[in-house]
Design a protein around this motif. Structure first.
Motif, PDB file in Angstrom:
ATOM      1  N   ALA A 137       0.829  -1.210   0.000  1.00  0.00           N
ATOM      2  CA  ALA A 137       0.000   0.000   0.000  1.00  0.00           C
ATOM      3  C   ALA A 137       0.859   1.254   0.000  1.00  0.00           C
ATOM      4  CB  ALA A 137      -0.939  -0.002   1.204  1.00  0.00           C
ATOM      5  N   VAL A 138       1.973   1.212   0.731  1.00  0.00           N
ATOM      6  CA  VAL A 138       2.875   2.367   0.772  1.00  0.00           C
ATOM      7  C   VAL A 138       3.601   2.515  -0.553  1.00  0.00           C
ATOM      8  CG1 VAL A 138       4.871   3.385   1.929  1.00  0.00           C
ATOM      9  CG2 VAL A 138       3.136   2.171   3.265  1.00  0.00           C
ATOM     10  N   ALA A 139       4.031   1.392  -1.124  1.00  0.00           N
ATOM     11  CA  ALA A 139       4.707   1.430  -2.420  1.00  0.00           C
ATOM     12  C   ALA A 139       3.809   2.050  -3.486  1.00  0.00           C
ATOM     13  CB  ALA A 139       5.138   0.029  -2.828  1.00  0.00           C
ATOM     14  N   GLU A 140       2.527   1.701  -3.467  1.00  0.00           N
ATOM     15  CA  GLU A 140       1.584   2.266  -4.430  1.00  0.00           C
ATOM     16  C   GLU A 140       1.436   3.764  -4.210  1.00  0.00           C
ATOM     17  OE1 GLU A 140      -1.164   2.741  -7.459  1.00  0.00           O
ATOM     18  OE2 GLU A 140       0.182   1.052  -7.036  1.00  0.00           O
ATOM     19  N   ARG A 141       1.400   4.165  -2.954  1.00  0.00           N
ATOM     20  CA  ARG A 141       1.247   5.588  -2.628  1.00  0.00           C
ATOM     21  C   ARG A 141       2.481   6.383  -3.055  1.00  0.00           C
ATOM     22  NH1 ARG A 141       0.688   7.785   3.612  1.00  0.00           N
ATOM     23  NH2 ARG A 141       0.643  10.025   3.153  1.00  0.00           N
ATOM     24  N   LEU A 142       3.664   5.833  -2.834  1.00  0.00           N
ATOM     25  CA  LEU A 142       4.895   6.548  -3.181  1.00  0.00           C
ATOM     26  C   LEU A 142       5.124   6.546  -4.692  1.00  0.00           C
ATOM     27  CD1 LEU A 142       7.226   5.222  -0.344  1.00  0.00           C
ATOM     28  CD2 LEU A 142       6.232   7.523  -0.532  1.00  0.00           C
ATOM     29  N   GLY A 143       4.921   5.415  -5.320  1.00  0.00           N
ATOM     30  CA  GLY A 143       5.026   5.332  -6.772  1.00  0.00           C
ATOM     31  C   GLY A 143       6.413   5.650  -7.293  1.00  0.00           C
ATOM     32  N   ASP A 144       6.452   6.081  -8.555  1.00  0.00           N
ATOM     33  CA  ASP A 144       7.705   6.450  -9.216  1.00  0.00           C
ATOM     34  C   ASP A 144       7.840   7.965  -9.249  1.00  0.00           C
ATOM     35  OD1 ASP A 144       8.315   3.775  -9.853  1.00  0.00           O
ATOM     36  OD2 ASP A 144       7.019   3.865 -11.623  1.00  0.00           O
ATOM     37  N   ALA A 145       9.074   8.422  -9.258  1.00  0.00           N
ATOM     38  CA  ALA A 145       9.381   9.839  -9.429  1.00  0.00           C
ATOM     39  C   ALA A 145      10.721   9.929 -10.141  1.00  0.00           C
ATOM     40  CB  ALA A 145       9.438  10.566  -8.084  1.00  0.00           C
ATOM     41  N   CYS A 146      10.805  10.789 -11.141  1.00  0.00           N
ATOM     42  CA  CYS A 146      12.042  10.869 -11.915  1.00  0.00           C
ATOM     43  C   CYS A 146      12.852  12.100 -11.558  1.00  0.00           C
ATOM     44  CB  CYS A 146      11.738  10.864 -13.412  1.00  0.00           C
ATOM     45  SG  CYS A 146      11.120  12.426 -14.079  1.00  0.00           S
ATOM     46  N   GLY A 147      14.106  12.083 -11.990  1.00  0.00           N
ATOM     47  CA  GLY A 147      14.953  13.262 -11.987  1.00  0.00           C
ATOM     48  C   GLY A 147      15.213  13.693 -13.415  1.00  0.00           C
ATOM     49  N   LEU A 148      15.896  14.824 -13.572  1.00  0.00           N
ATOM     50  CA  LEU A 148      16.129  15.415 -14.893  1.00  0.00           C
ATOM     51  C   LEU A 148      17.549  15.934 -14.977  1.00  0.00           C
ATOM     52  CD1 LEU A 148      12.891  17.590 -14.853  1.00  0.00           C
ATOM     53  CD2 LEU A 148      13.162  15.479 -16.177  1.00  0.00           C
ATOM     54  N   VAL A 149      18.229  15.633 -16.078  1.00  0.00           N
ATOM     55  CA  VAL A 149      19.547  16.187 -16.349  1.00  0.00           C
ATOM     56  C   VAL A 149      19.462  17.006 -17.632  1.00  0.00           C
ATOM     57  CG1 VAL A 149      21.965  15.720 -16.861  1.00  0.00           C
ATOM     58  CG2 VAL A 149      20.749  14.297 -15.189  1.00  0.00           C
ATOM     59  N   PHE A 150      19.847  18.272 -17.536  1.00  0.00           N
ATOM     60  CA  PHE A 150      19.829  19.190 -18.672  1.00  0.00           C
ATOM     61  C   PHE A 150      21.258  19.400 -19.152  1.00  0.00           C
ATOM     62  CE2 PHE A 150      16.038  20.012 -16.297  1.00  0.00           C
ATOM     63  CZ  PHE A 150      15.093  20.491 -17.181  1.00  0.00           C
ATOM     64  N   ARG A 151      21.461  19.249 -20.486  1.00  0.00           N
ATOM     65  CA  ARG A 151      22.790  19.458 -21.068  1.00  0.00           C
ATOM     66  C   ARG A 151      22.690  20.288 -22.347  1.00  0.00           C
ATOM     67  NH1 ARG A 151      24.739  13.520 -21.933  1.00  0.00           N
ATOM     68  NH2 ARG A 151      22.484  13.154 -21.912  1.00  0.00           N
ATOM     69  N   HIS A 152      23.612  21.218 -22.490  1.00  0.00           N
ATOM     70  CA  HIS A 152      23.724  22.052 -23.685  1.00  0.00           C
ATOM     71  C   HIS A 152      25.145  22.577 -23.741  1.00  0.00           C
ATOM     72  CE1 HIS A 152      23.225  25.563 -26.343  1.00  0.00           C
ATOM     73  NE2 HIS A 152      22.190  24.910 -26.851  1.00  0.00           N
ATOM     74  N   GLU A 153      25.661  22.716 -24.942  1.00  0.00           N
ATOM     75  CA  GLU A 153      27.077  23.098 -25.099  1.00  0.00           C
ATOM     76  C   GLU A 153      27.390  24.463 -24.505  1.00  0.00           C
ATOM     77  OE1 GLU A 153      26.404  24.680 -29.715  1.00  0.00           O
ATOM     78  OE2 GLU A 153      27.872  23.115 -29.257  1.00  0.00           O
ATOM     79  N   ASN A 154      26.395  25.321 -24.367  1.00  0.00           N
ATOM     80  CA  ASN A 154      26.636  26.666 -23.836  1.00  0.00           C
ATOM     81  C   ASN A 154      26.246  26.809 -22.369  1.00  0.00           C
ATOM     82  OD1 ASN A 154      27.558  27.541 -26.362  1.00  0.00           O
ATOM     83  ND2 ASN A 154      25.485  28.084 -27.026  1.00  0.00           N
ATOM     84  N   GLU A 155      25.899  25.709 -21.726  1.00  0.00           N
ATOM     85  CA  GLU A 155      25.461  25.763 -20.331  1.00  0.00           C
ATOM     86  C   GLU A 155      26.195  24.711 -19.504  1.00  0.00           C
ATOM     87  OE1 GLU A 155      23.558  27.919 -18.968  1.00  0.00           O
ATOM     88  OE2 GLU A 155      21.924  28.533 -20.315  1.00  0.00           O
ATOM     89  N   GLN A 156      26.245  24.947 -18.197  1.00  0.00           N
ATOM     90  CA  GLN A 156      26.695  23.911 -17.284  1.00  0.00           C
ATOM     91  C   GLN A 156      25.627  22.808 -17.209  1.00  0.00           C
ATOM     92  OE1 GLN A 156      28.848  25.322 -13.606  1.00  0.00           O
ATOM     93  NE2 GLN A 156      27.796  27.220 -14.123  1.00  0.00           N
ATOM     94  N   THR A 157      26.068  21.602 -16.914  1.00  0.00           N
ATOM     95  CA  THR A 157      25.130  20.488 -16.777  1.00  0.00           C
ATOM     96  C   THR A 157      24.378  20.615 -15.460  1.00  0.00           C
ATOM     97  OG1 THR A 157      26.491  19.022 -18.122  1.00  0.00           O
ATOM     98  CG2 THR A 157      24.926  17.982 -16.630  1.00  0.00           C
ATOM     99  N   LEU A 158      23.057  20.535 -15.540  1.00  0.00           N
ATOM    100  CA  LEU A 158      22.170  20.680 -14.393  1.00  0.00           C
ATOM    101  C   LEU A 158      21.465  19.358 -14.125  1.00  0.00           C
ATOM    102  CD1 LEU A 158      20.379  22.307 -12.339  1.00  0.00           C
ATOM    103  CD2 LEU A 158      18.864  22.794 -14.293  1.00  0.00           C
ATOM    104  N   TYR A 159      21.492  18.927 -12.871  1.00  0.00           N
ATOM    105  CA  TYR A 159      20.789  17.710 -12.447  1.00  0.00           C
ATOM    106  C   TYR A 159      19.765  18.089 -11.393  1.00  0.00           C
ATOM    107  CZ  TYR A 159      20.308  12.949 -10.381  1.00  0.00           C
ATOM    108  OH  TYR A 159      19.842  11.757  -9.910  1.00  0.00           O
TER     109      TYR A 159
END
Length: 258
Positions: A137-159
């Protein structure tokens, strides 16, 4: 890169000329009850008001919803966001939910995505301990959640690590992408009897030890009932480690430039 801490996990990001809104929670202060079975559930959420107007928040090109828990995608956001706004979700299940709410321009993220001239990678995490996920029941409530990594040659990499505790997929993402800026959802949100379901102050130190050159930004603090780590405590902890200039703790509405 300009990163604005809005409230809780809501972020406004300007990256490589594109404006993003991450995890919109638009409710008025005290709009809904505390999360049952969590710390300080008697408090009403959100604990604080928005620091900017909703019109200002919606002045963006792309919205990304890392998962659909109420403090990342609430009813007020569903009502105020235009139904034809471009929105990305972590998976097709969440995309289907948003489409059922009337949104017509919803896309599920792949593992790697070329969006507006940049690469956005979806990362994995775990929204709670192994013990919490062992309870169906707790696993269903928590579920999945993602992170994001942004990359571009003119920017620093953001996580943007998202709602996760310290687990191997998080460490793998640090090692794979070696981000220069890392946003941690670090408010130590806690379930009764099951502990934290997002990171806490020690995870900021461990992240620094893994990537000493990275700037760490604290998010998901002081806005919902079960987040127990305060900005004051985190700042004092960072100062005690001599890391007050690398562990940044912005106030709601504050913009950081990198």
């Amino acid at each position: 890169m300009k990163l604005t801490q809005i409230r809780n996990a809501t972020l406004k990001l300007e990256y490589a000329g594109v404006r993003f809104l991450i995890d919109p929670m638009f409710a008025d202060k005290d709009a809904w009850p505390g999360f049952p079975g969590s710390a300080r559930a008697h408090l009403r959420n959100p604990l604080v008001p928005l620091p900017l107007s909703i019109d200002e928040l919606l002045d963006v090109d792309i919205i990304i919803v890392t998962h659909t828990h109420q403090d990342h995608w609430d009813e007020a956001a569903q009502q105020r966001i235009p139904k034809d706004h471009l929105i990305y979700t972590q998976n097709e299940r969440d995309a289907t939910l948003l489409r059922s709410q009337g949104f017509s321009q919803v896309q599920a993220l792949a593992a790697e995505n070329n969006i507006a001239g940049m690469i956005i990678s979806k990362t994995e995490g775990q929204h709670g301990s192994d013990e919490a996920y062992a309870i169906p029941a707790v696993a269903e409530r928590l579920g999945d959640a993602c992170g994001l990594v942004f990359r571009h040659e003119n920017e620093q990499t953001l996580y943007i690590a998202g709602d996760t505790v310290w687990v191997k997929p998080y460490v793998d993402s640090l090692n794979t992408f070696t981000p220069e800026v890392i946003v941690l959802n670090i408010g130590c949100a806690t379930l009764d009897g099951l502990g934290a379901i997002i990171m806490g102050k020690e995870d900021a130190l461990r992240t620094h030890q893994r990537l000493p050159a990275a700037m760490i930004v604290a998010s998901h603090m002081e806005a919902v009932n079960h987040c127990l780590l305060s900005r004051k405590e985190l700042r004092e902890f960072a100062a005690g480690q001599g890391l007050e200039h690398q562990i940044l703790v912005p106030e709601d509405g504050e913009t950081l430039s990198f």
